[in-house]
Scaffold this motif. Structure first.
Motif, mmCIF file in Angstrom:
data_model
loop_
_atom_site.group_PDB
_atom_site.id
_atom_site.type_symbol
_atom_site.label_atom_id
_atom_site.label_comp_id
_atom_site.label_asym_id
_atom_site.label_seq_id
_atom_site.Cartn_x
_atom_site.Cartn_y
_atom_site.Cartn_z
ATOM 1 N N GLY A 117 0.854 -1.176 0.000
ATOM 2 C CA GLY A 117 0.000 0.000 0.000
ATOM 3 C C GLY A 117 0.889 1.225 0.000
ATOM 4 O O GLY A 117 1.928 1.237 0.663
ATOM 5 N N ALA A 118 0.500 2.253 -0.754
ATOM 6 C CA ALA A 118 1.338 3.446 -0.830
ATOM 7 C C ALA A 118 0.500 4.664 -1.191
ATOM 8 O O ALA A 118 -0.580 4.547 -1.786
ATOM 9 N N TYR A 119 1.032 5.820 -0.823
ATOM 10 C CA TYR A 119 0.410 7.079 -1.224
ATOM 11 C C TYR A 119 1.323 7.787 -2.213
ATOM 12 O O TYR A 119 2.525 7.949 -1.964
ATOM 13 N N ASN A 120 0.751 8.201 -3.348
ATOM 14 C CA ASN A 120 1.479 8.920 -4.387
ATOM 15 C C ASN A 120 1.191 10.411 -4.244
ATOM 16 O O ASN A 120 0.043 10.844 -4.408
ATOM 17 N N PHE A 121 2.224 11.176 -3.938
ATOM 18 C CA PHE A 121 2.040 12.587 -3.647
ATOM 19 C C PHE A 121 1.689 13.415 -4.876
ATOM 20 O O PHE A 121 1.059 14.465 -4.765
ATOM 21 N N ARG A 122 2.109 12.949 -6.064
ATOM 22 C CA ARG A 122 1.826 13.670 -7.311
ATOM 23 C C ARG A 122 1.378 12.664 -8.374
ATOM 24 O O ARG A 122 1.964 12.560 -9.442
ATOM 25 N N GLN A 123 0.330 11.958 -8.054
ATOM 26 C CA GLN A 123 -0.172 10.888 -8.932
ATOM 27 C C GLN A 123 -0.393 11.394 -10.351
ATOM 28 O O GLN A 123 -1.041 12.412 -10.581
ATOM 29 N N GLY A 124 0.184 10.673 -11.326
ATOM 30 C CA GLY A 124 0.008 11.021 -12.729
ATOM 31 C C GLY A 124 0.957 12.067 -13.261
ATOM 32 O O GLY A 124 0.987 12.322 -14.468
ATOM 33 N N LYS A 125 1.755 12.688 -12.378
ATOM 34 C CA LYS A 125 2.692 13.720 -12.826
ATOM 35 C C LYS A 125 4.028 13.090 -13.238
ATOM 36 O O LYS A 125 4.312 11.932 -12.939
ATOM 37 N N VAL A 162 9.944 3.984 0.321
ATOM 38 C CA VAL A 162 9.803 5.329 -0.236
ATOM 39 C C VAL A 162 10.502 5.357 -1.589
ATOM 40 O O VAL A 162 11.327 4.497 -1.904
ATOM 41 N N GLY A 163 10.149 6.351 -2.392
ATOM 42 C CA GLY A 163 10.808 6.472 -3.676
ATOM 43 C C GLY A 163 10.168 7.551 -4.530
ATOM 44 O O GLY A 163 9.356 8.356 -4.052
ATOM 45 N N VAL A 164 10.515 7.550 -5.797
ATOM 46 C CA VAL A 164 9.961 8.523 -6.726
ATOM 47 C C VAL A 164 9.801 7.865 -8.100
ATOM 48 O O VAL A 164 10.655 7.090 -8.535
ATOM 49 N N GLU A 165 8.666 8.162 -8.735
ATOM 50 C CA GLU A 165 8.418 7.692 -10.100
ATOM 51 C C GLU A 165 8.668 8.846 -11.058
ATOM 52 O O GLU A 165 8.146 9.953 -10.854
ATOM 53 N N LEU A 166 9.478 8.588 -12.088
ATOM 54 C CA LEU A 166 9.883 9.632 -13.024
ATOM 55 C C LEU A 166 9.325 9.354 -14.410
ATOM 56 O O LEU A 166 9.430 8.220 -14.916
ATOM 57 N N TRP A 167 8.741 10.381 -15.020
ATOM 58 C CA TRP A 167 8.206 10.292 -16.383
ATOM 59 C C TRP A 167 7.215 9.142 -16.546
ATOM 60 O O TRP A 167 7.031 8.622 -17.640
ATOM 61 N N ARG A 168 6.608 8.712 -15.438
ATOM 62 C CA ARG A 168 5.544 7.695 -15.404
ATOM 63 C C ARG A 168 6.014 6.298 -15.825
ATOM 64 O O ARG A 168 5.209 5.382 -15.924
ATOM 65 N N HIS A 169 7.315 6.125 -16.047
ATOM 66 C CA HIS A 169 7.814 4.825 -16.499
ATOM 67 C C HIS A 169 9.042 4.330 -15.745
ATOM 68 O O HIS A 169 9.480 3.203 -15.965
ATOM 69 N N ILE A 190 15.838 0.143 -8.903
ATOM 70 C CA ILE A 190 15.365 0.917 -10.038
ATOM 71 C C ILE A 190 14.479 -0.005 -10.880
ATOM 72 O O ILE A 190 14.818 -1.184 -11.064
ATOM 73 N N GLY A 191 13.332 0.515 -11.312
ATOM 74 C CA GLY A 191 12.390 -0.354 -12.007
ATOM 75 C C GLY A 191 11.709 0.319 -13.181
ATOM 76 O O GLY A 191 11.629 1.553 -13.265
ATOM 77 N N ALA A 192 11.220 -0.511 -14.110
ATOM 78 C CA ALA A 192 10.454 -0.059 -15.263
ATOM 79 C C ALA A 192 8.970 -0.285 -14.990
ATOM 80 O O ALA A 192 8.581 -1.352 -14.522
ATOM 81 N N VAL A 193 8.145 0.716 -15.276
ATOM 82 C CA VAL A 193 6.709 0.672 -14.987
ATOM 83 C C VAL A 193 5.927 0.644 -16.293
ATOM 84 O O VAL A 193 6.196 1.402 -17.222
ATOM 85 N N LEU A 194 4.928 -0.236 -16.342
ATOM 86 C CA LEU A 194 4.013 -0.318 -17.478
ATOM 87 C C LEU A 194 2.602 -0.100 -16.965
ATOM 88 O O LEU A 194 2.152 -0.787 -16.052
ATOM 89 N N GLY A 195 1.879 0.870 -17.548
ATOM 90 C CA GLY A 195 0.529 1.176 -17.089
ATOM 91 C C GLY A 195 0.535 2.326 -16.108
ATOM 92 O O GLY A 195 1.576 2.898 -15.786
ATOM 93 N N GLY A 196 -0.669 2.686 -15.619
ATOM 94 C CA GLY A 196 -0.787 3.753 -14.651
ATOM 95 C C GLY A 196 -0.644 5.149 -15.235
ATOM 96 O O GLY A 196 -0.487 6.123 -14.491
ATOM 97 N N ARG A 197 -0.745 5.282 -16.567
ATOM 98 C CA ARG A 197 -0.618 6.590 -17.193
ATOM 99 C C ARG A 197 -1.894 7.420 -17.008
ATOM 100 O O ARG A 197 -2.970 6.869 -16.785
ATOM 101 N N PRO A 198 -1.796 8.741 -17.151
ATOM 102 C CA PRO A 198 -2.999 9.595 -17.083
ATOM 103 C C PRO A 198 -3.999 9.204 -18.167
ATOM 104 O O PRO A 198 -3.606 8.851 -19.283
ATOM 105 N N LYS A 199 -5.276 9.272 -17.836
ATOM 106 C CA LYS A 199 -6.315 8.952 -18.831
ATOM 107 C C LYS A 199 -6.539 10.142 -19.764
ATOM 108 O O LYS A 199 -6.399 11.279 -19.362
#
Length: 199
Positions: A117-125, A162-169, A190-199
């Motif tokens: 479970g986590a809270y995203n402080f700037r979800q979609g940014k 804790v961490g930070v997601e950059l450029w949504r990927h 460090i990880g690669a993310v697929l999905g979760g982009r702004p609609k």
């Protein structure tokens, strides 16, 4: 020294997350599901059997559900990581002293299955710091390279993250995995993310 480095790294990531999260603003609607594949470097937390802590490797896979109209997500993770130690002076085990300089080290392996479970402080940014926790069970296996049969055990585990997601990927994260003491590990990943982009 490695323990101090782990604490400093965790605090640094948390500070950046907090600073960036101040201007969170309006929550952006994002895709409900996302996945992540990550790799990292580990450092054992604390000592065990008098061994010297060594860096190790971590491999992870996560799936997350983004709760609509909020900054919260929940999901599942699978993680394989190693808490490595060397015993340059040898080790006594079961009344036998092992001191082969080429083989006296141990690789404590942990396979984790945890709910997150986590809270995203700037979800979609483009810059999205997050903070959360993982709770679950861990299968441990001590792979010894000095002739001692490896132990196997299972423990309840939790991990502040804790961490930070950059450029949504791209995700850069830090976590303390805590459970059975010889296997407790700090992970910087460090990880690669697929999905979760702004609609």
């Amino acid at each position: 020294m490695k323990k101090n480095f782990a604490v400093v790294a965790m605090v640094a990531v948390m500070s950046v997350a907090a600073a960036l999260g101040v201007s969170a603003g309006e929550t952006v609607k994002v895709q409900k599901f996302e996945g992540e594949l990550n790799v990292g470097i580990t450092a054992p937390i604390g000592g065990a059997y008098g061994g010297k802590n060594l860096p190790g490797a971590s491999f992870g896979l996560e799936g997350r559900y983004n709760i609509p109209n909020t900054g919260w997500d929940c999901g599942l993770l699978f993680n394989l990581s190693y808490a490595r130690r060397s015993f340059p002076g040898g080790i006594e085990w079961g009344g036998v002293i092992y001191n082969d300089v080429f083989r006296v080290y141990q690789r404590n392996m942990s396979f984790r299955f945890m709910a997150t479970g986590a809270y995203n402080f700037r979800q979609g940014k483009k810059v999205n710091p997050y903070a959360g926790i993982a709770i679950g069970v861990t299968e441990h296996n001590a792979n010894n390279f000095f002739g001692i049969p490896g132990e196997r055990c299972t423990s309840f585990s939790f991990a502040p993250r804790v961490g930070v997601e950059l450029w949504r990927h791209l995700r850069v994260g830090a976590a303390f995995y805590v459970g059975n003491r010889p296997y407790n590990t700090f992970v910087l990943s460090i990880g690669a993310v697929l999905g979760g982009r702004p609609k």
